[in-house]
Design a protein around this motif. Structure first.
Motif, mmCIF file in Angstrom:
data_model
loop_
_atom_site.group_PDB
_atom_site.id
_atom_site.type_symbol
_atom_site.label_atom_id
_atom_site.label_comp_id
_atom_site.label_asym_id
_atom_site.label_seq_id
_atom_site.Cartn_x
_atom_site.Cartn_y
_atom_site.Cartn_z
ATOM 1 N N MET A 1 0.843 -1.177 0.000
ATOM 2 C CA MET A 1 0.000 0.000 0.000
ATOM 3 C C MET A 1 0.887 1.238 0.000
ATOM 4 O O MET A 1 1.787 1.352 0.813
ATOM 5 C CB MET A 1 -0.892 -0.028 1.237
ATOM 6 C CG MET A 1 -2.111 0.799 1.075
ATOM 7 S SD MET A 1 -3.327 0.383 2.322
ATOM 8 C CE MET A 1 -3.367 1.916 3.180
ATOM 9 N N TYR A 2 0.642 2.128 -0.924
ATOM 10 C CA TYR A 2 1.454 3.326 -1.057
ATOM 11 C C TYR A 2 0.559 4.564 -1.002
ATOM 12 O O TYR A 2 -0.564 4.541 -1.494
ATOM 13 C CB TYR A 2 2.212 3.303 -2.389
ATOM 14 C CG TYR A 2 3.041 2.062 -2.578
ATOM 15 C CD1 TYR A 2 4.177 1.840 -1.807
ATOM 16 C CD2 TYR A 2 2.696 1.099 -3.513
ATOM 17 C CE1 TYR A 2 4.948 0.696 -1.963
ATOM 18 C CE2 TYR A 2 3.460 -0.046 -3.684
ATOM 19 C CZ TYR A 2 4.579 -0.235 -2.908
ATOM 20 O OH TYR A 2 5.336 -1.368 -3.074
ATOM 21 N N HIS A 49 -3.982 5.397 -8.014
ATOM 22 C CA HIS A 49 -4.939 6.478 -8.269
ATOM 23 C C HIS A 49 -4.332 7.821 -7.901
ATOM 24 O O HIS A 49 -3.600 7.922 -6.915
ATOM 25 C CB HIS A 49 -6.204 6.281 -7.425
ATOM 26 C CG HIS A 49 -6.834 4.942 -7.599
ATOM 27 N ND1 HIS A 49 -7.723 4.677 -8.607
ATOM 28 C CD2 HIS A 49 -6.691 3.789 -6.924
ATOM 29 C CE1 HIS A 49 -8.103 3.420 -8.536
ATOM 30 N NE2 HIS A 49 -7.488 2.855 -7.506
ATOM 31 N N LEU A 50 -4.672 8.821 -8.661
ATOM 32 C CA LEU A 50 -4.341 10.208 -8.339
ATOM 33 C C LEU A 50 -5.665 10.953 -8.271
ATOM 34 O O LEU A 50 -6.435 10.946 -9.241
ATOM 35 C CB LEU A 50 -3.454 10.830 -9.421
ATOM 36 C CG LEU A 50 -2.038 10.281 -9.536
ATOM 37 C CD1 LEU A 50 -1.997 9.026 -10.371
ATOM 38 C CD2 LEU A 50 -1.130 11.327 -10.120
ATOM 39 N N ARG A 83 -5.315 22.859 -1.909
ATOM 40 C CA ARG A 83 -5.576 21.786 -2.872
ATOM 41 C C ARG A 83 -4.394 20.824 -2.851
ATOM 42 O O ARG A 83 -3.276 21.217 -2.551
ATOM 43 C CB ARG A 83 -5.704 22.328 -4.308
ATOM 44 C CG ARG A 83 -6.875 23.178 -4.550
ATOM 45 C CD ARG A 83 -7.060 23.568 -6.038
ATOM 46 N NE ARG A 83 -5.832 23.815 -6.761
ATOM 47 C CZ ARG A 83 -5.494 23.232 -7.928
ATOM 48 N NH1 ARG A 83 -6.285 22.355 -8.484
ATOM 49 N NH2 ARG A 83 -4.363 23.528 -8.534
ATOM 50 N N ARG A 84 -4.698 19.583 -3.190
ATOM 51 C CA ARG A 84 -3.625 18.593 -3.281
ATOM 52 C C ARG A 84 -4.050 17.484 -4.228
ATOM 53 O O ARG A 84 -5.244 17.275 -4.489
ATOM 54 C CB ARG A 84 -3.267 18.025 -1.914
ATOM 55 C CG ARG A 84 -4.319 17.129 -1.312
ATOM 56 C CD ARG A 84 -3.874 16.587 0.042
ATOM 57 N NE ARG A 84 -4.918 15.809 0.671
ATOM 58 C CZ ARG A 84 -5.291 15.928 1.923
ATOM 59 N NH1 ARG A 84 -4.697 16.803 2.728
ATOM 60 N NH2 ARG A 84 -6.239 15.163 2.413
ATOM 61 N N VAL A 85 -3.059 16.779 -4.717
ATOM 62 C CA VAL A 85 -3.304 15.559 -5.468
ATOM 63 C C VAL A 85 -2.854 14.418 -4.560
ATOM 64 O O VAL A 85 -1.750 14.425 -4.039
ATOM 65 C CB VAL A 85 -2.584 15.559 -6.845
ATOM 66 C CG1 VAL A 85 -1.100 15.754 -6.700
ATOM 67 C CG2 VAL A 85 -2.870 14.289 -7.612
ATOM 68 N N GLU A 86 -3.769 13.504 -4.319
ATOM 69 C CA GLU A 86 -3.476 12.355 -3.460
ATOM 70 C C GLU A 86 -3.124 11.166 -4.350
ATOM 71 O O GLU A 86 -3.874 10.817 -5.252
ATOM 72 C CB GLU A 86 -4.686 12.016 -2.597
ATOM 73 C CG GLU A 86 -5.067 13.130 -1.660
ATOM 74 C CD GLU A 86 -6.314 12.853 -0.841
ATOM 75 O OE1 GLU A 86 -6.542 13.607 0.119
ATOM 76 O OE2 GLU A 86 -7.064 11.901 -1.152
ATOM 77 N N VAL A 87 -1.994 10.584 -4.081
ATOM 78 C CA VAL A 87 -1.518 9.415 -4.823
ATOM 79 C C VAL A 87 -1.662 8.225 -3.895
ATOM 80 O O VAL A 87 -1.150 8.250 -2.774
ATOM 81 C CB VAL A 87 -0.036 9.587 -5.233
ATOM 82 C CG1 VAL A 87 0.465 8.350 -5.957
ATOM 83 C CG2 VAL A 87 0.153 10.841 -6.061
ATOM 84 N N ALA A 88 -2.355 7.193 -4.341
ATOM 85 C CA ALA A 88 -2.544 6.042 -3.464
ATOM 86 C C ALA A 88 -2.803 4.772 -4.260
ATOM 87 O O ALA A 88 -3.404 4.803 -5.330
ATOM 88 C CB ALA A 88 -3.709 6.283 -2.513
#
Length: 126
Positions: A1-2, A49-50, A83-88
């Motif tokens: 999991m990242y 996912h982003l 704002r942010r971009v979440e990478v997971a």
């Protein structure tokens, strides 16, 4: 999991469309799906996912991250990011076969001006 955050400063040049274009070039042969606020990058049995998130809760969390990192908020503007971009990726990767793929996604994000990559688990710069 990242998991990682790309905190977006008010003057960032980041767009989801530009990120999709850069990711497609970095990951040829991968399936890339883009929705209004999300990109899904997948190959075989793994995906990442982003997602774009914004709002007062994001700003509050950015301020907490800036406090934890200490001093970096003044020189980098972490505390101004609403704002942010979440990478997971929630996909299991017990042998860490996709760790380099995750790092390459972060490297693509770091090519954008006004994007600060952080590890949200142990708030630190990436």
């Amino acid at each position: 999991m990242y998991q990682a955050f790309g905190l977006l400063k008010p003057d960032t040049d980041f767009t989801l469309a530009a990120a999709a274009k850069k990711l497609a070039g970095t990951f040829p042969g991968w399936k890339l799906e883009q929705a209004p606020s999300q990109i899904t990058l997948s190959k075989d049995d793994w995906e990442i996912h982003l997602r774009i998130r914004e709002g007062p809760e994001v700003l509050e969390e950015s301020r907490r991250i800036a406090d934890h990192i200490g001093g970096a908020d003044e020189e980098m503007g972490i505390s101004t990011c609403s704002r942010r971009v979440e990478v997971a990726s929630d996909m299991p990767d017990p042998e860490m076969d996709h760790f380099n793929d995750y790092l390459m996604v972060i490297e693509v994000l770091q090519t954008f001006q006004g994007l600060i990559a952080v590890d949200p688990q142990e708030p630190s710069l990436l």
